[in-house]
Motif scaffolding. Structure first.
Motif, PDB file in Angstrom:
ATOM      1  N   PRO A 247       0.801  -1.229   0.000  1.00 20.75           N
ATOM      2  CA  PRO A 247       0.000   0.000   0.000  1.00 20.75           C
ATOM      3  C   PRO A 247       0.833   1.279   0.000  1.00 20.75           C
ATOM      4  O   PRO A 247       0.335   2.346  -0.387  1.00 20.75           O
ATOM      5  N   ALA A 248       2.097   1.191   0.423  1.00 23.12           N
ATOM      6  CA  ALA A 248       2.945   2.381   0.506  1.00 23.12           C
ATOM      7  C   ALA A 248       3.623   2.734  -0.816  1.00 23.12           C
ATOM      8  O   ALA A 248       4.268   3.782  -0.918  1.00 23.12           O
ATOM      9  N   VAL A 249       3.480   1.896  -1.838  1.00 21.73           N
ATOM     10  CA  VAL A 249       4.148   2.141  -3.116  1.00 21.73           C
ATOM     11  C   VAL A 249       3.596   3.406  -3.771  1.00 21.73           C
ATOM     12  O   VAL A 249       2.389   3.670  -3.746  1.00 21.73           O
ATOM     13  N   LEU A 250       4.495   4.183  -4.381  1.00 21.12           N
ATOM     14  CA  LEU A 250       4.125   5.391  -5.105  1.00 21.12           C
ATOM     15  C   LEU A 250       4.353   5.189  -6.598  1.00 21.12           C
ATOM     16  O   LEU A 250       5.279   4.473  -7.005  1.00 21.12           O
ATOM     17  N   GLY A 251       3.526   5.822  -7.408  1.00 24.81           N
ATOM     18  CA  GLY A 251       3.712   5.756  -8.841  1.00 24.81           C
ATOM     19  C   GLY A 251       5.072   6.300  -9.244  1.00 24.81           C
ATOM     20  O   GLY A 251       5.551   7.291  -8.688  1.00 24.81           O
ATOM     21  N   GLY A 252       5.717   5.625 -10.205  1.00 30.17           N
ATOM     22  CA  GLY A 252       7.016   6.051 -10.674  1.00 30.17           C
ATOM     23  C   GLY A 252       8.175   5.485  -9.890  1.00 30.17           C
ATOM     24  O   GLY A 252       9.333   5.785 -10.192  1.00 30.17           O
ATOM     25  N   GLN A 253       7.905   4.647  -8.875  1.00 29.59           N
ATOM     26  CA  GLN A 253       8.999   4.039  -8.126  1.00 29.59           C
ATOM     27  C   GLN A 253       9.564   2.829  -8.869  1.00 29.59           C
ATOM     28  O   GLN A 253       8.947   2.281  -9.790  1.00 29.59           O
ATOM     29  N   TYR A 254      10.726   2.413  -8.408  1.00 33.65           N
ATOM     30  CA  TYR A 254      11.442   1.276  -8.975  1.00 33.65           C
ATOM     31  C   TYR A 254      11.907   0.424  -7.796  1.00 33.65           C
ATOM     32  O   TYR A 254      12.555   0.930  -6.882  1.00 33.65           O
ATOM     33  N   TYR A 255      11.533  -0.860  -7.801  1.00 38.67           N
ATOM     34  CA  TYR A 255      11.863  -1.755  -6.688  1.00 38.67           C
ATOM     35  C   TYR A 255      12.847  -2.822  -7.132  1.00 38.67           C
ATOM     36  O   TYR A 255      12.747  -3.367  -8.238  1.00 38.67           O
ATOM     37  N   GLY A 256      13.799  -3.121  -6.258  1.00 37.58           N
ATOM     38  CA  GLY A 256      14.780  -4.167  -6.524  1.00 37.58           C
ATOM     39  C   GLY A 256      15.283  -4.754  -5.226  1.00 37.58           C
ATOM     40  O   GLY A 256      14.922  -4.296  -4.132  1.00 37.58           O
ATOM     41  N   PRO A 257      16.139  -5.776  -5.301  1.00 35.14           N
ATOM     42  CA  PRO A 257      16.704  -6.373  -4.089  1.00 35.14           C
ATOM     43  C   PRO A 257      17.517  -5.346  -3.298  1.00 35.14           C
ATOM     44  O   PRO A 257      18.207  -4.501  -3.871  1.00 35.14           O
ATOM     45  N   GLY A 258      17.446  -5.473  -1.977  1.00 36.97           N
ATOM     46  CA  GLY A 258      18.090  -4.491  -1.115  1.00 36.97           C
ATOM     47  C   GLY A 258      19.525  -4.796  -0.751  1.00 36.97           C
ATOM     48  O   GLY A 258      20.151  -4.031  -0.011  1.00 36.97           O
ATOM     49  N   GLY A 259      20.074  -5.900  -1.244  1.00 33.10           N
ATOM     50  CA  GLY A 259      21.457  -6.248  -0.917  1.00 33.10           C
ATOM     51  C   GLY A 259      22.466  -5.466  -1.736  1.00 33.10           C
ATOM     52  O   GLY A 259      22.106  -4.604  -2.548  1.00 33.10           O
ATOM     53  N   ARG A 260      23.727  -5.783  -1.541  1.00 33.67           N
ATOM     54  CA  ARG A 260      24.793  -5.074  -2.225  1.00 33.67           C
ATOM     55  C   ARG A 260      24.647  -5.184  -3.737  1.00 33.67           C
ATOM     56  O   ARG A 260      24.406  -6.259  -4.272  1.00 33.67           O
ATOM     57  N   ASN A 261      24.766  -4.050  -4.407  1.00 31.43           N
ATOM     58  CA  ASN A 261      24.651  -3.957  -5.870  1.00 31.43           C
ATOM     59  C   ASN A 261      23.309  -4.462  -6.402  1.00 31.43           C
ATOM     60  O   ASN A 261      23.192  -4.772  -7.586  1.00 31.43           O
ATOM     61  N   GLU A 262      22.337  -4.557  -5.513  1.00 29.99           N
ATOM     62  CA  GLU A 262      20.981  -4.980  -5.899  1.00 29.99           C
ATOM     63  C   GLU A 262      20.977  -6.361  -6.558  1.00 29.99           C
ATOM     64  O   GLU A 262      20.129  -6.660  -7.398  1.00 29.99           O
ATOM     65  N   ILE A 263      21.892  -7.209  -6.146  1.00 32.63           N
ATOM     66  CA  ILE A 263      21.968  -8.551  -6.720  1.00 32.63           C
ATOM     67  C   ILE A 263      20.992  -9.496  -6.032  1.00 32.63           C
ATOM     68  O   ILE A 263      20.286 -10.262  -6.683  1.00 32.63           O
ATOM     69  N   MET A 264      20.954  -9.442  -4.707  1.00 37.06           N
ATOM     70  CA  MET A 264      20.085 -10.310  -3.929  1.00 37.06           C
ATOM     71  C   MET A 264      19.503  -9.513  -2.770  1.00 37.06           C
ATOM     72  O   MET A 264      19.934  -8.393  -2.488  1.00 37.06           O
ATOM     73  N   GLY A 265      18.520 -10.105  -2.119  1.00 39.80           N
ATOM     74  CA  GLY A 265      17.981  -9.485  -0.919  1.00 39.80           C
ATOM     75  C   GLY A 265      16.504  -9.159  -1.013  1.00 39.80           C
ATOM     76  O   GLY A 265      15.871  -9.325  -2.052  1.00 39.80           O
ATOM     77  N   HIS A 266      15.977  -8.686   0.087  1.00 40.14           N
ATOM     78  CA  HIS A 266      14.558  -8.338   0.164  1.00 40.14           C
ATOM     79  C   HIS A 266      14.312  -6.995  -0.532  1.00 40.14           C
ATOM     80  O   HIS A 266      15.205  -6.144  -0.584  1.00 40.14           O
ATOM     81  N   PRO A 267      13.128  -6.814  -1.077  1.00 37.55           N
ATOM     82  CA  PRO A 267      12.889  -5.669  -1.964  1.00 37.55           C
ATOM     83  C   PRO A 267      12.777  -4.332  -1.247  1.00 37.55           C
ATOM     84  O   PRO A 267      12.250  -4.243  -0.139  1.00 37.55           O
TER      85      PRO A 267
END
Length: 312
Positions: A247-267
């Motif tokens: 519900p907190a997502v805003l239009g125009g956002q971009y989501y990816g993994p939260g780990g180093r270099n966005e390779i792995m991890g929770h979004p």
């Protein structure tokens, strides 16, 4: 909600209708399965209907199948017409399907395969289905991009179809950059409506069939390193699922993994390349995409603005 967002954080989806492209296997399958598990009515929009039906059976829940071949605009139009006839509304359109590092070849309409499938097919599908979404408060268009959008980060307007020369990685990078530019431009066009938003996501490095076209010289290193540097499809689908349901997502956002270099991890919310936020190029790409597909969107032209959208 904790910092490690998981499928347990997906709100109840009963009463919502989701269309997921490329949901036979991999990220699309896990995305559709999670949505169905939370009560959504899910349509698997897939090229191979038999495999789609098998996937739907394995998922359980309210899951149906729609034939869709993104390499053919005729198929895209037929699929959109069929969905319009059977669905009264769409809450989630998840543009997930894609190809990667394909040898040089074209779609049935003569487009370079990666640009035609990953971008133009989804551009056309979204435009043809959007009026089923605009009346639905909280509806979302989620388009799956890739960290590969930074490869040769440019839209090659002088040779969009890579006819003069061809690079598998360069063409893939262009198609994934186009996914992001499409999302950002679509969001500007949707903003005044206040009902539907456009969001992007990427899976990091996930173990899926998408890499099957990787050149042979790179396959052995990838196969050896994969267990150490890739995550499961279930984890790879989380950024898409969060973009679609948080519900907190805003239009125009971009989501990816939260780990180093966005390779792995929770979004979490991430930034795309500086080139992806160029409004002039976004609008030029939009106009070119309309001309190539013949699809016009039922949204007004936006005022000029730029800049990424971030949230805590």
């Amino acid at each position: 909600m904790g910092t490690k967002w998981t499928t347990a954080d997906i709100p109840d989806q009963h009463g919502r209708v989701a269309v997921v492209t490329g949901a036979n296997t991999g990220l699309g399958y896990e995305t559709a399965k999670a949505l169905a598990g939370r009560g959504a009515s899910v349509v698997l929009a897939v090229r191979d209907v038999a495999k789609g039906r098998l996937a739907a059976t394995r998922m359980g829940g309210d899951v149906t199948v729609q034939a869709l071949d993104l390499t053919s605009l005729d198929s895209v139009r037929s699929a959109a017409a069929a969905l319009r006839s059977r669905l009264g509304r769409i809450d989630l359109l998840i543009n997930n399907a894609g190809v990667m590092y394909t040898p040089k070849r074209t779609t049935r309409d003569g487009f370079e395969m990666q640009f035609g499938t990953n971008h133009l097919g989804h551009f056309a599908l979204t435009g043809l289905l959007l009026d089923l979404m605009l009346p639905v408060a909280g509806s979302r268009v989620v388009t799956v991009s890739s960290t590969g959008h930074r490869i040769r980060a440019a839209i090659h307007f002088d040779d969009l179809q890579w006819e003069r020369s061809y690079s598998r990685a360069g063409a893939y990078g262009q198609s994934k950059l186009a996914n992001l530019m499409f999302t950002y431009e679509l969001q500007r066009r949707l903003a005044a409506r206040g009902t539907t938003v456009a969001v992007a996501a990427h899976p990091g490095l996930s173990s899926t069939e998408l890499t099957r076209n990787t050149p042979a010289a790179f396959r052995l290193p990838i196969d050896l390193l994969a267990p150490m540097v890739t995550q499961t499809p279930e984890m790879g689908a989380l950024p898409t699922l969060r973009a679609a349901t948080d519900p907190a997502v805003l239009g125009g956002q971009y989501y990816g993994p939260g780990g180093r270099n966005e390779i792995m991890g929770h979004p979490r919310p991430v930034l795309s390349s500086p080139e992806s936020y160029d409004v002039t190029i976004q609008q030029r790409l939009w106009a070119a995409s309309e001309d190539l597909t013949g699809v016009r969107f039922p949204v007004v032209r936006p005022a000029r603005e730029s800049g990424p959208v971030l949230a805590a």
